[in-house]
Design a protein around this motif. Structure first.
Motif, short mmCIF file in Angstrom:
data_model
loop_
_atom_site.label_atom_id
_atom_site.label_comp_id
_atom_site.label_asym_id
_atom_site.label_seq_id
_atom_site.Cartn_x
_atom_site.Cartn_y
_atom_site.Cartn_z
N GLN A 57 0.85 -1.19 0.00
CA GLN A 57 0.00 0.00 0.00
C GLN A 57 0.89 1.23 0.00
O GLN A 57 1.60 1.50 0.96
CB GLN A 57 -0.92 0.00 1.24
CG GLN A 57 -2.03 1.03 1.18
CD GLN A 57 -2.98 0.89 2.35
OE1 GLN A 57 -2.68 0.25 3.35
NE2 GLN A 57 -4.14 1.50 2.24
N ASN A 58 0.87 1.97 -1.09
CA ASN A 58 1.61 3.23 -1.20
C ASN A 58 0.60 4.37 -1.32
O ASN A 58 -0.05 4.52 -2.36
CB ASN A 58 2.53 3.23 -2.42
CG ASN A 58 3.75 2.35 -2.22
OD1 ASN A 58 4.14 2.06 -1.10
ND2 ASN A 58 4.34 1.91 -3.31
N VAL A 59 0.44 5.13 -0.25
CA VAL A 59 -0.58 6.17 -0.20
C VAL A 59 0.07 7.53 -0.31
O VAL A 59 0.91 7.90 0.53
CB VAL A 59 -1.41 6.08 1.10
CG1 VAL A 59 -2.52 7.11 1.09
CG2 VAL A 59 -1.98 4.67 1.27
N GLU A 60 -0.31 8.29 -1.32
CA GLU A 60 0.18 9.67 -1.45
C GLU A 60 -0.64 10.58 -0.54
O GLU A 60 -1.88 10.56 -0.59
CB GLU A 60 0.08 10.14 -2.90
CG GLU A 60 1.03 9.42 -3.84
CD GLU A 60 0.97 9.98 -5.26
OE1 GLU A 60 0.02 10.72 -5.55
OE2 GLU A 60 1.89 9.68 -6.04
N ILE A 61 0.05 11.36 0.26
CA ILE A 61 -0.62 12.28 1.18
C ILE A 61 -0.69 13.66 0.51
O ILE A 61 0.34 14.28 0.21
CB ILE A 61 0.13 12.38 2.51
CG1 ILE A 61 0.37 10.99 3.09
CG2 ILE A 61 -0.63 13.26 3.49
CD1 ILE A 61 -0.88 10.20 3.36
N ARG A 62 -1.93 14.14 0.27
CA ARG A 62 -2.13 15.42 -0.39
C ARG A 62 -3.09 16.28 0.43
O ARG A 62 -4.02 15.75 1.06
CB ARG A 62 -2.70 15.23 -1.79
CG ARG A 62 -1.76 14.50 -2.74
CD ARG A 62 -2.35 14.35 -4.12
NE ARG A 62 -1.45 13.68 -5.04
CZ ARG A 62 -0.50 14.30 -5.75
NH1 ARG A 62 -0.36 15.62 -5.65
NH2 ARG A 62 0.29 13.63 -6.55
N GLY A 164 7.80 8.46 3.45
CA GLY A 164 8.77 8.67 2.37
C GLY A 164 9.43 10.03 2.49
O GLY A 164 9.62 10.55 3.60
N SER A 165 9.78 10.63 1.37
CA SER A 165 10.45 11.93 1.39
C SER A 165 9.47 13.03 1.77
O SER A 165 8.26 12.91 1.60
CB SER A 165 11.05 12.24 0.01
OG SER A 165 10.04 12.30 -0.97
N LEU A 166 10.01 14.13 2.27
CA LEU A 166 9.23 15.31 2.67
C LEU A 166 9.72 16.50 1.84
O LEU A 166 10.60 17.26 2.26
CB LEU A 166 9.40 15.60 4.16
CG LEU A 166 8.87 14.51 5.11
CD1 LEU A 166 9.30 14.81 6.54
CD2 LEU A 166 7.35 14.42 5.03
N PRO A 167 9.17 16.67 0.63
CA PRO A 167 9.67 17.74 -0.24
C PRO A 167 9.31 19.15 0.23
O PRO A 167 9.97 20.11 -0.15
CB PRO A 167 9.00 17.43 -1.59
CG PRO A 167 7.76 16.67 -1.22
CD PRO A 167 8.11 15.88 0.00
N PHE A 168 8.24 19.28 1.04
CA PHE A 168 7.83 20.60 1.53
C PHE A 168 8.23 20.76 2.99
O PHE A 168 8.09 19.83 3.79
CB PHE A 168 6.32 20.78 1.38
CG PHE A 168 5.83 20.68 -0.05
CD1 PHE A 168 5.93 21.76 -0.90
CD2 PHE A 168 5.30 19.49 -0.53
CE1 PHE A 168 5.49 21.67 -2.21
CE2 PHE A 168 4.85 19.39 -1.83
CZ PHE A 168 4.95 20.48 -2.68
N LYS A 169 8.69 21.93 3.34
CA LYS A 169 9.11 22.22 4.71
C LYS A 169 8.08 23.11 5.39
O LYS A 169 7.15 23.62 4.76
CB LYS A 169 10.49 22.91 4.72
CG LYS A 169 11.56 22.15 3.92
CD LYS A 169 11.71 20.70 4.35
CE LYS A 169 12.74 19.96 3.50
NZ LYS A 169 12.79 18.52 3.83
N ALA A 176 -4.26 21.65 -3.01
CA ALA A 176 -4.66 20.39 -3.63
C ALA A 176 -4.18 20.30 -5.07
O ALA A 176 -4.14 19.21 -5.64
CB ALA A 176 -6.18 20.26 -3.57
N ALA A 177 -3.79 21.43 -5.67
CA ALA A 177 -3.35 21.45 -7.06
C ALA A 177 -1.87 21.10 -7.21
O ALA A 177 -1.39 20.94 -8.34
CB ALA A 177 -3.61 22.82 -7.67
N ASN A 178 -1.13 20.95 -6.12
CA ASN A 178 0.30 20.60 -6.20
C ASN A 178 0.48 19.25 -6.88
O ASN A 178 -0.21 18.28 -6.54
CB ASN A 178 0.92 20.56 -4.81
CG ASN A 178 1.13 21.93 -4.22
OD1 ASN A 178 0.70 22.22 -3.10
ND2 ASN A 178 1.78 22.82 -4.96
N GLN A 179 1.41 19.18 -7.84
CA GLN A 179 1.68 17.91 -8.50
C GLN A 179 2.39 16.93 -7.58
O GLN A 179 2.18 15.71 -7.67
CB GLN A 179 2.54 18.15 -9.75
CG GLN A 179 1.82 18.93 -10.86
CD GLN A 179 2.66 19.05 -12.10
OE1 GLN A 179 3.83 18.70 -12.12
NE2 GLN A 179 2.05 19.56 -13.17
#
Length: 381
Positions: A57-62, A164-169, A176-179
């Motif tokens: 299960q790979n869940v993208e958090i948006r 996983g990675s944390l691209p935003f600080k 919600a529009a962030n790719q």
């Protein structure tokens, strides 16, 4: 004095020459070579496929709402549980909108309360009261929507797994529009290895494993192993669980999925490996790889014939099993072949055959037979 020396030197030269001739004399008679009698055996052939590994299960958090990241509660690689808080977004503007919406609800409620007794006394028509009630419902809906958005400002993990990675600080503006997602939660307690077969490999698979459909074929497929990037074999066996029902017209391949338990967390989502599928071949001829040599792309072996004379013969093979070639044509059961020193042989050369120990692993053969028995056992009803 010189006349006496000449006879002595002549005798010494003759003796020296005779000694050299005796040392350089080639050996006489046939030379012993290790040989092996051809028998039929069961063999395990491994088909290997490059695989991509993912968590089950790979869940993208948006984010569902726009806002600045106020607080990040987790770190990269951290193990989290379902329902654990991950991010907090700044919702001050939404709080102000909520206060205004709440005031609209209160005003609409006052209007309804004012009109209700007038309708009861039939001073005004019910139309005005129903209109006021509709405005009250509309105000409550607007307030509920804003309140829900405020709730979306606190983001919880929808599943247990690894961050996983944390691209935003903290302080970054997100929407919600962030790719790119805020992070990914990967559940790797069970990992899935995705690989594909071309049409030729798929045809062999369908011929080897019996069944009217994919589900029935998968029941007869033995467990698969996984080779890691360092060349070592993963200590957990896996099982092929799904087969794509279609062949990709663009690539000519069909996708497969195998699943492996990952209790020690050795495997990570996004890594790669090689899935090894064992295929049991029964009653095949095996010869040591050392016995076979190539000449102009043809595989050749020396066979011992009458009078212990050797004769070269072209054979055809179909893969390997351990240290042996699987021979499909060119040899018959009961024939004797030379298993070592083929480079020293020539056609019609006489040898002294010495029976060599077979390269066929008894343990491997027994495992192959056990696997055949296991997969042929009918399922309990």
């Amino acid at each position: 004095m010189k006349k006496k020396l000449f006879p002595i030197l002549a005798v010494l030269l003759i003796i020296s020459s005779c000694g050299k001739k005796e040392q350089q004399a080639p050996p006489q008679g046939p030379v012993p070579f290790p040989v092996q009698t051809i028998t039929t055996n069961d063999a395990t052939v491994y088909q290997e496929y490059t695989a991509n590994i993912e968590g089950q299960q790979n869940v993208e958090i948006r984010p569902k709402v726009n806002g600045f990241i106020q607080k990040i509660y987790v770190d990269e690689g951290q193990v989290v549980k379902k329902g654990q808080i991950l991010f907090k977004l700044e919702t001050q503007a939404l709080n102000q909108d909520a206060a205004a919406a709440k005031a609209m609800v209160q005003a609409a409620q006052v209007e309804v309360d004012r009109l209700k007794p007038l309708v009861d006394r039939k001073i005004i028509s019910t139309v005005q009261l129903e209109t006021a009630k509709a405005k009250l419902a509309q105000a409550k809906s607007a307030y509920g929507s804003i309140a829900a958005n405020i709730g979306y400002g606190t983001i919880y993990s929808p599943a247990s797994g690894t961050i996983g990675s944390l691209p935003f600080k903290e302080g970054s503006l997100v929407s919600a529009a962030n790719q790119e997602p805020l992070t990914t939660v990967s559940d790797t307690r069970i990992v899935r290895a995705y690989f594909s077969m071309n049409e030729k490999q798929l045809l062999l698979f369908n011929k080897t494993f019996k069944g009217a459909n994919a589900a029935e074929k998968l029941k007869s497929v033995p467990e698969v192993s996984l080779l890691l990037v360092d060349g070592s074999e993963y200590d957990q066996k896996g099982k092929i669980t799904t087969i794509n029902g279609l062949v990709n017209a663009a690539t000519g391949t069909t996708d497969f999925r195998a699943e492996f338990q990952n209790p020690q967390g050795i495997l990570r989502s996004g890594s790669s490996g090689i899935v090894r599928l064992p295929i049991i071949q029964t009653n095949v001829i095996l010869v040591p790889q050392n016995a076979v040599f190539e000449v102009q792309g043809k595989q050749i072996i020396y066979v011992v014939e009458k009078g212990n004379k050797v004769k070269s013969r072209i054979i055809e093979t179909n893969g390997t099993s351990d240290l042996n070639f699987i021979v499909t044509s060119g040899l018959s059961e009961g024939e004797v072949v030379v298993v070592e020193g083929a480079s020293k042989l020539k056609d019609d050369m006489e040898i002294v055959p010495q029976q060599a120990k077979s390269n066929i692993s008894e343990k491997s053969a027994a495992a192959a037979i056990d696997s055949v028995k296991t997969n042929s056992t009918p399922a309990k009803k």
